[in-house]
Motif scaffolding. Structure first.
Motif, short mmCIF file in Angstrom:
data_model
loop_
_atom_site.label_atom_id
_atom_site.label_comp_id
_atom_site.label_asym_id
_atom_site.label_seq_id
_atom_site.Cartn_x
_atom_site.Cartn_y
_atom_site.Cartn_z
N ALA A 302 2.47 13.47 1.37
CA ALA A 302 2.40 12.97 2.75
C ALA A 302 1.10 12.20 2.92
O ALA A 302 0.05 12.78 3.22
CB ALA A 302 2.45 14.14 3.74
N PRO A 303 1.13 10.88 2.70
CA PRO A 303 -0.09 10.08 2.83
C PRO A 303 -0.60 10.07 4.27
O PRO A 303 0.14 9.73 5.20
CB PRO A 303 0.35 8.69 2.38
N THR A 304 -1.85 10.40 4.45
CA THR A 304 -2.43 10.47 5.80
C THR A 304 -2.50 9.10 6.45
O THR A 304 -2.25 8.96 7.65
CB THR A 304 -3.84 11.08 5.72
N ILE A 305 -2.81 8.08 5.66
CA ILE A 305 -2.95 6.74 6.22
C ILE A 305 -1.64 6.24 6.83
O ILE A 305 -1.64 5.46 7.78
CB ILE A 305 -3.46 5.77 5.13
N LEU A 315 0.85 0.42 2.94
CA LEU A 315 1.27 -0.41 1.82
C LEU A 315 0.12 -1.26 1.30
O LEU A 315 0.04 -1.53 0.09
CB LEU A 315 2.44 -1.30 2.25
N SER A 316 -0.77 -1.69 2.18
CA SER A 316 -1.94 -2.43 1.72
C SER A 316 -2.79 -1.58 0.79
O SER A 316 -3.32 -2.08 -0.23
CB SER A 316 -2.78 -2.88 2.92
N SER A 317 -2.91 -0.29 1.11
CA SER A 317 -3.65 0.62 0.24
C SER A 317 -2.98 0.76 -1.12
O SER A 317 -3.65 0.76 -2.17
CB SER A 317 -3.77 1.99 0.91
N VAL A 318 -1.65 0.84 -1.13
CA VAL A 318 -0.91 0.95 -2.39
C VAL A 318 -1.11 -0.31 -3.22
O VAL A 318 -1.34 -0.25 -4.44
CB VAL A 318 0.59 1.20 -2.12
N VAL A 319 -1.01 -1.47 -2.59
CA VAL A 319 -1.16 -2.74 -3.30
C VAL A 319 -2.56 -2.86 -3.91
O VAL A 319 -2.71 -3.34 -5.04
CB VAL A 319 -0.86 -3.92 -2.35
N VAL A 343 11.78 6.57 8.47
CA VAL A 343 11.98 5.24 7.88
C VAL A 343 10.70 4.76 7.22
O VAL A 343 10.71 4.24 6.10
CB VAL A 343 12.45 4.25 8.96
N GLU A 344 9.57 4.91 7.90
CA GLU A 344 8.30 4.50 7.31
C GLU A 344 7.99 5.27 6.03
O GLU A 344 7.50 4.70 5.05
CB GLU A 344 7.17 4.68 8.33
#
Length: 440
Positions: A302-305, A315-319, A343-344
């Motif tokens: 469960a990503p907090t961001i 998604l910016s963090s993942v990229v 959904v998110e």
């Protein structure tokens, strides 16, 4: 390349707008023009699909001819169904709900062939065929009768006058000119009435054969809920296996090493204090590494961001993490607002897992992530493209005992009642796509 599980999913039907009845126009200039145009086209077009079907049936012994003609007929009638829906919406303004369509979960040629079979064996396909021919037949008959009446209205009086003035010895007789003029007026009125009011029958034909039955819609809902339930159960099991794997492969060895290092330090405290301090420093580093890996495991759960700042920031963090591994990644996000949490979450994990696979296995030089919300259908479209080697596939149940990659993503998407596809030829590129419904 491993085959995809042979399950099928059901494409959700498109509901008609709430204001559809108020916009309907079964009578008017546009419906009349549509009927006349359709009748004119049908004079030639009526025989073309029918001829292809006859060729397919007559070619059954040759197999190849049957298959080729059958494929042409299926694609032709699928295109005709789409055109008829567009025509019905443009002419009558109905917005008829699209019946559900079953979609194959195979990949490659097997998916194409299976999808053809699902289409041709569905009631929707044959109802569309029946609609097309019933509509053409009715339009031709109605327009033909109106045209015949108009021809009589213009030719009848002239013929009556000509025959009335002819030599009686010729043995020709016809109705009187006065009666002919009366009948001509009646014929013109009848032709106009047919042209104006006949399209009102086209409207119920469209509603009857282009829309799905209530039973089919209910079966679709039951099938979709059952598929979502299976996806949720399978996704939960897959997620549990992933967490167990991550804890076993990363955090647990660190903690074991930490415990051993602390134990050795304890034995050195009395007789070798410098060595004990060195071991304690190593234990401190192991503790920080274990804490970091534990945070990574928690981020995967469960990503907090995501909950704090939304899908775009997550998604910016993942990229950013993927780009540090050497794969330049472009992120395109078009979201007008925050979406439902489920959904998110699903969209986040689709992108995160797909990019992880790109970094580990694809040998790609670039990746492109596109996340787009479609307001008319209220769906979220997520795609991850890379130009690396292909061969990615969702594996079967028999091979999925330890699998958590694309199979896990498929289960997540199914649990959200979405659709998940992977296009990955052996030579690449690979495109992972998920379509998620966002409506409540």
């Amino acid at each position: 390349m491993v085959a995809v599980t042979p399950d099928v999913v059901v494409a959700p039907p498109v509901d008609a707008p709430d204001d559809a009845p108020s916009r309907s126009r079964p009578i008017g200039l546009v419906p009349s023009a549509s009927m006349i145009t359709g009748a004119a086209i049908a004079v030639v077009w009526f025989w073309i699909p029918l001829a292809i079907l006859v060729i397919a049936i007559s070619s059954i012994p040759s197999v190849i001819g049957f298959l080729l003609a059958g494929v042409v007929f299926i694609y032709l009638m699928r295109g005709v169904e789409w055109l008829e829906r567009v025509r019905s919406e443009a002419v009558f303004g109905f917005g008829i709900a699209v019946p559900p369509r079953r979609l194959s979960h195979y990949q490659g040629f097997q998916r194409w062939a299976h999808q053809l079979w699902l289409d041709v064996s569905s009631a929707r396909f044959w109802k569309a065929c029946a609609h097309h021919y019933l509509r053409m037949t009715y339009d031709v008959l109605a327009t033909g009768v109106a045209f015949a009446l108009l021809v009589f209205a213009f030719i009848g009086p002239a013929a009556a006058i000509a025959l009335d003035n002819s030599d009686a010895e010729a043995g020709l007789s016809f109705i009187s000119p006065g009666l002919a003029f009366v009948l001509a007026v009646v014929a013109v009125a009848a032709a106009i009435a047919i042209i104006v009011f006949a399209p009102a029958v086209d409207a119920p034909i469209d509603r009857w054969l282009l829309s799905g039955s209530p039973t089919a819609a209910l079966q679709h809902q039951v099938s979709a809920l059952s598929d979502a339930r299976e996806g949720a159960v399978s996704s939960a099991q897959t997620e549990r296996h992933r967490i167990e794997r991550d804890l076993h492969d990363s955090v647990q060895p660190r903690l074991v090493s930490l415990a051993m290092t602390i134990g050795l330090a304890q034995t050195k405290l009395d007789n070798d204090l410098p060595q004990a301090k060195k071991l304690i420093a190593e234990a401190h580093d192991d503790a920080k590494s274990a804490l970091l890996e534990l945070r990574n495991v928690v981020r995967g759960i469960a990503p907090t961001i995501l909950s704090d700042r939304g899908l775009d920031a997550a998604l910016s963090s993942v990229v950013q993490r993927i780009e540090t591994s050497g794969v330049p990644t472009t992120l395109n996000v078009q979201l007008p607002q925050r979406l439902p949490d489920e959904v998110e979450s699903v969209a986040y994990f689709v992108v995160a897992e797909a990019l992880t696979n790109v970094a580990k296995h694809a040998n790609a030089t670039q990746a492109v992530v596109t996340v787009r919300f479609d307001p008319p259908s209220e769906t979220l479209h997520v795609s991850v493209f890379d130009d690396g080697v292909g061969g990615a596939a969702v594996i079967t149940d028999a091979e999925a005992s330890e699998a958590t990659g694309l199979r896990g993503l498929e289960d997540r998407v199914r649990s959200a009642r979405g659709t998940f596809t992977v296009s990955s030829p052996t030579t690449g590129p690979t495109i992972v796509t998920a379509v998620l419904p966002c409506a409540s």
